[in-house]
Design a protein around this motif. Sequence first.
Motif, short mmCIF file in Angstrom:
data_model
loop_
_atom_site.label_atom_id
_atom_site.label_comp_id
_atom_site.label_asym_id
_atom_site.label_seq_id
_atom_site.Cartn_x
_atom_site.Cartn_y
_atom_site.Cartn_z
N GLU A 10 -13.79 -81.82 0.55
CA GLU A 10 -12.38 -82.44 1.26
C GLU A 10 -11.38 -82.94 0.36
O GLU A 10 -10.38 -83.18 0.63
CB GLU A 10 -13.00 -82.58 2.19
CG GLU A 10 -13.62 -84.01 2.43
CD GLU A 10 -15.23 -84.24 1.87
OE1 GLU A 10 -15.96 -84.67 1.67
OE2 GLU A 10 -15.95 -82.42 2.02
N GLU A 16 -4.86 -77.57 0.57
CA GLU A 16 -5.50 -76.95 1.05
C GLU A 16 -5.85 -76.63 2.88
O GLU A 16 -5.56 -75.69 3.44
CB GLU A 16 -6.19 -75.62 0.18
CG GLU A 16 -6.05 -75.17 -1.10
CD GLU A 16 -7.13 -74.11 -1.67
OE1 GLU A 16 -7.96 -73.89 -1.61
OE2 GLU A 16 -6.71 -73.91 -3.15
N LEU A 17 -6.37 -77.76 2.93
CA LEU A 17 -7.30 -77.74 3.92
C LEU A 17 -6.08 -78.51 4.88
O LEU A 17 -6.18 -78.11 6.47
CB LEU A 17 -8.01 -78.88 3.75
CG LEU A 17 -9.83 -78.46 3.62
CD1 LEU A 17 -10.55 -79.70 3.08
CD2 LEU A 17 -10.15 -77.53 4.38
N LYS A 21 -4.68 -76.21 8.46
CA LYS A 21 -4.25 -76.85 9.37
C LYS A 21 -3.04 -76.61 10.33
O LYS A 21 -3.25 -76.48 11.32
CB LYS A 21 -4.72 -78.33 9.32
CG LYS A 21 -5.15 -78.67 10.71
CD LYS A 21 -5.54 -80.19 10.75
CE LYS A 21 -6.16 -80.85 11.69
NZ LYS A 21 -6.75 -82.38 11.51
N LEU A 34 -10.81 -76.89 12.08
CA LEU A 34 -10.13 -75.48 12.00
C LEU A 34 -11.10 -74.52 12.69
O LEU A 34 -12.17 -74.90 12.67
CB LEU A 34 -10.02 -74.40 9.98
CG LEU A 34 -9.67 -75.99 9.10
CD1 LEU A 34 -10.37 -74.98 8.19
CD2 LEU A 34 -7.99 -76.10 9.44
N VAL A 39 -11.42 -70.64 8.61
CA VAL A 39 -12.29 -71.65 7.45
C VAL A 39 -12.74 -70.15 6.69
O VAL A 39 -13.39 -70.28 5.24
CB VAL A 39 -14.20 -71.73 8.56
CG1 VAL A 39 -14.95 -72.02 7.69
CG2 VAL A 39 -13.75 -73.14 9.21
N TYR A 42 -10.41 -70.18 3.72
CA TYR A 42 -10.49 -71.38 3.64
C TYR A 42 -11.83 -71.16 2.55
O TYR A 42 -11.64 -71.56 0.89
CB TYR A 42 -10.93 -72.61 3.64
CG TYR A 42 -11.78 -73.78 3.06
CD1 TYR A 42 -10.79 -74.93 2.07
CD2 TYR A 42 -13.18 -73.63 3.04
CE1 TYR A 42 -11.31 -75.79 1.37
CE2 TYR A 42 -13.62 -75.31 1.67
CZ TYR A 42 -12.39 -75.97 1.41
OH TYR A 42 -13.06 -76.49 0.63
N HIS A 94 -18.69 -76.78 1.19
CA HIS A 94 -17.19 -75.96 1.80
C HIS A 94 -17.20 -75.89 3.32
O HIS A 94 -16.25 -76.26 4.15
CB HIS A 94 -16.99 -75.00 1.14
CG HIS A 94 -15.89 -75.15 -0.20
ND1 HIS A 94 -15.15 -75.59 -0.41
CD2 HIS A 94 -17.26 -75.38 -1.87
CE1 HIS A 94 -14.87 -76.45 -2.04
NE2 HIS A 94 -16.43 -76.04 -2.87
N ALA A 98 -15.37 -77.65 5.25
CA ALA A 98 -13.76 -77.21 6.43
C ALA A 98 -14.06 -77.47 7.56
O ALA A 98 -12.79 -77.07 8.52
CB ALA A 98 -13.98 -75.92 6.10
#
Length: 359
Positions: A10, A16-17, A21, A34, A39, A42, A94, A98
């Motif tokens: 994270e 990227e997250l 979002k 998300l 997800v 991602y 991951h 996410a």
Amino acid sequence: MSDVLRQHAEKQFAHELAALKNFDDRPKPPSWQLSPSAVITYLMGGQLPDGTEISAKYVGSRRLMEIAVSTLATDRALLLYGVPGTAKSWVSEHLAAAISGDSTLLIQGTAGTSEEAIRYGWNYARLLSEGPSRAALVDSPMMRAMQDGKLCRIEELTRIPSDVQDTLITVLSEKTLPVPELNTEIQAVKGFNVIATANNRDKGVNELSSALKRRFNTVILPVPDSSEEEIQIVQKRVTDLGRALEIPSEPPALEEIRRIVTIFRELRNGVTEDGKTKLKSPSGTLSTAEAISVVSQGLSLAAHFGDAVLRPHDVAAGLVGAIVKDPVQDRVVWHEYLETVVKERSGWKDVYRACKEVS
């Protein structure tokens, strides 16, 4: 945080997250950061409307990841199962990053894992001076995940003793953690769930009870289907590791990675790629993760004791170390493979000489 050897997912992929979002307009399950669709993006990679590239965290079947994510949106826990080195822990981390924005709620399964690691512990200084109280209680990762509506990760579930495993039954079925010492209980907040990993080489170590198996939906993560897929995984992970470890070498040549992956796949499958020669398989798993380790070790050798270009003599020692786990049985398998396959293969004389030298 620049000096941290390995950041949590994270943190490492925070940009990227955040981008996902920002563009995520699909429905989200309670407490999820998300939507399930985001997800998957991602995990599998893609491009957002503003051009932001989302890197692929998992190279493989999209459908398997969809099953895993949809399971976590239900009241069933998720068990990621497969041979060592098939990215179970990587996917688990991951998914937690996410979905919950926190991959640190982790219980490491070992033969010494106790009930307290899953339920709760006590601050014994406060317990002795004040008696049982909420302040004397030490929250486990499971308890924190239940209170915060997050995912709790359990690594190597089958390594945990069977009587301790069964502590999970009430948590997974009732979504409640009793605290009889305080005559109370912890009830899970929406969003809570569990991701566990186990490898099939541990089958028979501490088998899951039927009652516990029913609480999990099992997703089997396979070894990569094709050599090209495995090469892609190794190339990406080695590049990422080299950057994180600041190894001052040239990016590994695709041809060297291809040869290492070919050796691993042939010995793992017990037959050459053309199907013409049957081979004996060594006792080890020869996983993708081990191929990544061999290439990374070779890059380090090339950088610090060579010309920074990965060559066969840089990876030969790593190859032998990965393949020859049993000094008697595996050594015979390896020498037969060298003499009958590597020696006769066009363009592989340098690999043969380097491996013979260290063998």
